[in-house]
Write an enzyme that holds these catalytic residues in place. Sequence first.
Site, PDB file in Angstrom:
ATOM      1  N   THR A  37       0.991  -0.862  -0.164  1.00 25.12           N
ATOM      2  CA  THR A  37       0.215   0.102   0.117  1.00 25.12           C
ATOM      3  C   THR A  37       0.820   1.165   0.125  1.00 25.12           C
ATOM      4  O   THR A  37       1.596   1.536   0.787  1.00 25.12           O
ATOM      5  CB  THR A  37      -1.473  -0.183   1.382  1.00 25.12           C
ATOM      6  OG1 THR A  37      -1.292  -0.942   1.146  1.00 25.12           O
ATOM      7  CG2 THR A  37      -1.908   1.196   1.578  1.00 25.12           C
ATOM      8  N   LYS A  74      -6.746   1.125  -3.847  1.00 29.36           N
ATOM      9  CA  LYS A  74      -6.316   1.406  -2.147  1.00 29.36           C
ATOM     10  C   LYS A  74      -6.421   1.402  -0.858  1.00 29.36           C
ATOM     11  O   LYS A  74      -6.387   1.730  -0.095  1.00 29.36           O
ATOM     12  CB  LYS A  74      -5.217  -0.279  -1.953  1.00 29.36           C
ATOM     13  CG  LYS A  74      -5.044  -0.706  -0.820  1.00 29.36           C
ATOM     14  CD  LYS A  74      -5.677  -1.939  -0.314  1.00 29.36           C
ATOM     15  CE  LYS A  74      -4.841  -2.004   0.381  1.00 29.36           C
ATOM     16  NZ  LYS A  74      -3.852  -3.167   0.859  1.00 29.36           N
ATOM     17  N   LYS A 125      -0.171   4.499   9.327  1.00 27.64           N
ATOM     18  CA  LYS A 125       0.707   4.227   7.718  1.00 27.64           C
ATOM     19  C   LYS A 125      -0.018   5.340   6.721  1.00 27.64           C
ATOM     20  O   LYS A 125      -0.332   6.063   6.298  1.00 27.64           O
ATOM     21  CB  LYS A 125       2.014   3.572   7.249  1.00 27.64           C
ATOM     22  CG  LYS A 125       1.960   3.458   5.808  1.00 27.64           C
ATOM     23  CD  LYS A 125       2.521   2.633   5.324  1.00 27.64           C
ATOM     24  CE  LYS A 125       2.086   0.898   5.536  1.00 27.64           C
ATOM     25  NZ  LYS A 125       1.082   0.935   3.712  1.00 27.64           N
TER      26      LYS A 125
END
Length: 289
Positions: free
Chosen positions: A85, A161, A229
Amino acid sequence: MGLGMARSLVRAGLDVSGCDLDSAALESLEASDGHPFTTPAEACGNADIVVVVVVNAAQTESVLFGQDGAVAAMKPGSVIISSATMSPADAKGLAARAAERGIHYLDAPISGGAAKADEGKLTVMASGPPEAFAAAKPALDAMAETVYELGDAVGIGSSFKIVNQLLAGVHIAAACEAITFAKSLDLDISKVFEVITKSAGNSWMFENRMQYVLAGDYAPRSAVSIFTKDLGIVSDLGRKQKFPLPIASAALQLFVMTEAAGMGGDGDTSVARLLARIAGLELPGMEED
């Protein structure tokens, strides 16, 4: 998830080599008829397809272009399936560097977790040129139940995503808040789980994650730091787009607070532990906190 994906590739009859910092993972790969190596360059020599399954863009860059990186050993016409990702901009930058060496790049983030990876039933959100899809097809067929071909441009897959991660992070945070709130009401949280999973308030994340809270199991199947994150990327993109993200921002702060409290490496359901600490409550597994 990388080990499960490698096993799925082996089951499909592909010749699989792998590299991992975890020696136990390499031993498991060898036991599954894969070939373990200690550097990406060694693992990827003469490979037609290189699948990169790491945490973020920086790790992907290191695996591909760092010391003993994969790209130096890859041949023109081969393909990188990049599954971490990351921001769309990072994906585009890595693809451009690969293209300089005549290597295709498929922007292909994944969803489904370790169990689906081991079953070859992942969901892949992929974008890239047709040549990249064609070159990657044998591996995609082996690893995924569903492959979404989302466009010719690298970055589209990563954007999809990020939308998924916005929802995943918000749903985990909300689930943790709900189960801890139920505890504050002196409810039997096992019964709360039973009722909610049969009711309209349920979500995939509530049903998947809250079973671990009930068991007092905060092992890092997906760590708090992952959502610090990923929701950070969501926040950065929202700021760039001048798009307000109030709910995602609140969820991000819960993950940041949980990581700041020393639980960044623990399972993402540790947000519930943080809320319980703040409220003076004790959830299962907190006896030794």
